[in-house]
Scaffold this active site. Structure first.
Site, PDB file in Angstrom:
ATOM      1  N   SER A 119       0.828  -1.209   0.000  1.00 60.07           N
ATOM      2  CA  SER A 119       0.000   0.000   0.000  1.00 60.07           C
ATOM      3  C   SER A 119       0.864   1.262   0.000  1.00 60.07           C
ATOM      4  O   SER A 119       2.050   1.236   0.354  1.00 60.07           O
ATOM      5  CB  SER A 119      -0.906  -0.007   1.231  1.00 60.07           C
ATOM      6  OG  SER A 119      -1.558  -1.247   1.342  1.00 60.07           O
TER       7      SER A 119
HETATM    8  C1  LIG Z   1      -3.229  -3.925  -0.395  1.00 56.24           C
HETATM    9  S1  LIG Z   1      -2.746  -5.578  -0.210  1.00 56.24           S
HETATM   10  C2  LIG Z   1      -2.108  -5.601   1.430  1.00 56.24           C
HETATM   11  C3  LIG Z   1      -0.815  -4.877   1.604  1.00 56.24           C
HETATM   12  C4  LIG Z   1       0.012  -5.406   2.750  1.00 56.24           C
HETATM   13  N1  LIG Z   1      -0.560  -5.087   4.035  1.00 56.24           N
HETATM   14  C5  LIG Z   1       1.449  -4.974   2.668  1.00 56.24           C
HETATM   15  O1  LIG Z   1       1.970  -4.407   3.633  1.00 56.24           O
HETATM   16  O2  LIG Z   1       2.066  -5.228   1.635  1.00 56.24           O
HETATM   17  C6  LIG Z   1      -4.249  -6.442   0.010  1.00 56.24           C
HETATM   18  C7  LIG Z   1      -4.100  -7.920   0.189  1.00 56.24           C
HETATM   19  O3  LIG Z   1      -5.344  -8.422   0.625  1.00 56.24           O
HETATM   20  C8  LIG Z   1      -5.448  -9.752   0.146  1.00 56.24           C
HETATM   21  N2  LIG Z   1      -6.845 -10.204   0.232  1.00 56.24           N
HETATM   22  C9  LIG Z   1      -7.885  -9.995  -0.628  1.00 56.24           C
HETATM   23  N3  LIG Z   1      -9.000 -10.613  -0.175  1.00 56.24           N
HETATM   24  C10 LIG Z   1      -8.653 -11.226   0.990  1.00 56.24           C
HETATM   25  C11 LIG Z   1      -9.350 -12.052   1.912  1.00 56.24           C
HETATM   26  N4  LIG Z   1     -10.627 -12.390   1.741  1.00 56.24           N
HETATM   27  N5  LIG Z   1      -8.672 -12.512   2.990  1.00 56.24           N
HETATM   28  C12 LIG Z   1      -7.353 -12.225   3.182  1.00 56.24           C
HETATM   29  N6  LIG Z   1      -6.652 -11.456   2.320  1.00 56.24           N
HETATM   30  C13 LIG Z   1      -7.282 -10.967   1.249  1.00 56.24           C
HETATM   31  C14 LIG Z   1      -4.884  -9.692  -1.254  1.00 56.24           C
HETATM   32  O4  LIG Z   1      -4.438 -10.974  -1.678  1.00 56.24           O
HETATM   33  C15 LIG Z   1      -3.749  -8.687  -1.071  1.00 56.24           C
HETATM   34  O5  LIG Z   1      -2.529  -9.328  -0.891  1.00 56.24           O
END
Ligand SMILES: C[S@@+](CC[C@H](N)C(=O)[O-])C[C@H]1O[C@@H](n2cnc3c(N)ncnc32)[C@H](O)[C@@H]1O
Length: 406
Positions: free
Chosen positions: A76
């Site tokens: 992010s």
């Molecule tokens: C914006 S990224 C997170 C960034 C992360 N916190 C970092 O520091 O790099 C969002 C993540 O949420 C995950 N995601 C999407 N739906 C999800 C779910 N139902 N449960 C868990 N993770 C999920 C995606 O695979 C993605 O890797």
């Protein structure tokens, strides 16, 4: 990495943190957050981009989406990461659950903030993403972070309860497991979608209820899952350049709006004045609280000249009437005495002026106290209406959100 490259990275990190501070938005109110961001080597979580890109205030895509769609995973934007850590305020010794492990970068920051005795658990739905996060966390010395693969909607019950849960993906519904796995008084920081918009809300647990008195505008890639697909979209033109986005519980049907844009009914100007670049996101909250058919208008580049220009083409607040539509517009007026450009807000009317008149009322209510923040409650879905506080009601599969200015 050579010593010179390491020095470059440290310098870029310092510049990144200074840049977030200079935004003047208070994201580094807690010195500890800035210190953690100076310590954790973000470039090691996004090794496929240059050092300059790793430390720019931008999200870094790690797993692209389908053409025209948002990425499936990314690191992010650093300023948004700082904002959410400030909202969460994790204390040394705290137990934190992160939903959306992504690269592992935010989990590393959390580990810095709760060390030495705290514990961080992070979950992501995609196995290759958690494998990457695990490897990056191990390589950077954060091997104590527990990385789990699964649907974040279930939380991670085996390590519960948590002092805080931070959601770094955009849910539409709030899964009950998150409330259940928080300690009493614990914080849930979540970029929740409602009425076509998304806000980073700071909920505090009070029994079965979540209560928030602060939130900030912020958007994330959508969370996957069976109850997360509650936004509805419909187009207002044949090319699909002009669309509305609303929620499942709203009585909106774009078929009833066929041809509405061919029936302009003028603009109702409101006398409400905005200085250049001043925020109006509080208006979205007013609309969510007080207007049952508030939603988002999106206008593609090809269509901005076809209709009255919306205030922000990619996301403008709109109100749907019976065969009619209104949305927020602005016109430039005389500059302030200090030379700052100024704009008057208005409601563009199509079909009839009814929804535009309602929008004008909401604009003026917001203008009367721009800093007012409602209390946002999330009650369990089975709560009877008579037990809810007064306010605008938004029903989701797992909760009943109430947005209350009283
Ligand atoms: C914006 S990224 C997170 C960034 C992360 N916190 C970092 O520091 O790099 C969002 C993540 O949420 C995950 N995601 C999407 N739906 C999800 C779910 N139902 N449960 C868990 N993770 C999920 C995606 O695979 C993605 O890797």
């Amino acid at each position: 990495m050579t010593t010179i490259e390491q020095q470059d990275a440290a310098e870029l990190r310092a510049r990144m943190v200074a840049g977030i501070d200079e935004l003047g938005l208070g994201y580094l109110r807690l010195a500890r957050v800035g210190e953690a961001m100076l310590t954790v080597e973000r470039h090691r979580f996004v090794p496929h981009v240059s050092l300059a890109d790793a430390y720019a205030d931008r999200a870094v895509t790690t797993k692209p989406g389908q053409p025209g769609q948002q990425p499936q995973s990314c690191a992010s934007q650093p300023s948004i990461v700082a904002m959410m850590l400030d909202q969460l305020d994790p204390k040394p010794g705290g137990r934190i659950l992160e939903i959306g492990a992504g690269t592992g970068y935010n989990a590393a920051l959390l580990a810095e903030l709760v060390k030495p005795a705290g514990h961080v658990v992070t979950i992501d739905v995609t196995p290759e993403v958690t494998a990457g996060a695990r490897a990056a966390l191990d390589a950077t010395g954060y091997d104590r972070v527990h990385v789990v693969t699964g649907d974040g909607a279930e939380g991670v019950p085996e390590s519960a309860p948590y002092d805080g849960i931070i959601v770094t993906v955009g849910p539409w519904d709030l899964p009950p497991a998150w409330t259940a796995q928080l300690v009493e008084g614990g914080r849930l920081v979540v970029p929740l979608k409602f009425r076509g918009n998304s806000r980073g809300i700071v909920f505090v647990k009070d029994g079965q209820i979540l209560r928030a008195t602060s939130s900030r505008l912020c958007g994330f890639i959508p969370m996957t899952g069976p109850k997360q697909d509650g936004e509805r979209r419909g187009q207002l033109d044949t090319e699909g350049e002009i669309t509305l986005t609303w929620d499942l519980d709203q009585q909106i049907d774009t078929a009833e709006l066929a041809g509405v844009l061919d029936r302009p009914a003028g603009v109702i100007w409101t006398g409400t004045v905005m200085r250049y670049a001043s925020p109006f996101d509080g208006l979205w909250l007013r609309l969510a609280a007080d207007e049952p058919r508030a939603c988002r208008l999106t206008v593609g580049n090809g269509a901005t000249a076809v209709i009255e220009a919306p205030v922000i083409p990619a996301r403008t607040p709109a109100v749907v009437g019976t065969g009619s539509l209104a949305y927020l517009v602005q016109r430039e007026i005389a500059a302030d005495v200090d030379g700052t450009r100024r704009f008057e807000l208005g409601a563009a009317a199509y079909g009839s002026t009814d929804p535009a008149e309602r929008l004008r009322t909401h604009i003026q209510a917001w203008d009367a106290d721009r800093d007012a923040h409602p209390t946002i409650y999330a009650y369990p879905a089975d709560t009877p209406t008579e037990d809810l506080p007064c306010g605008g009601l938004i029903d989701k599969p797992s909760n009943r959100l109430v947005i209350s200015y009283s």
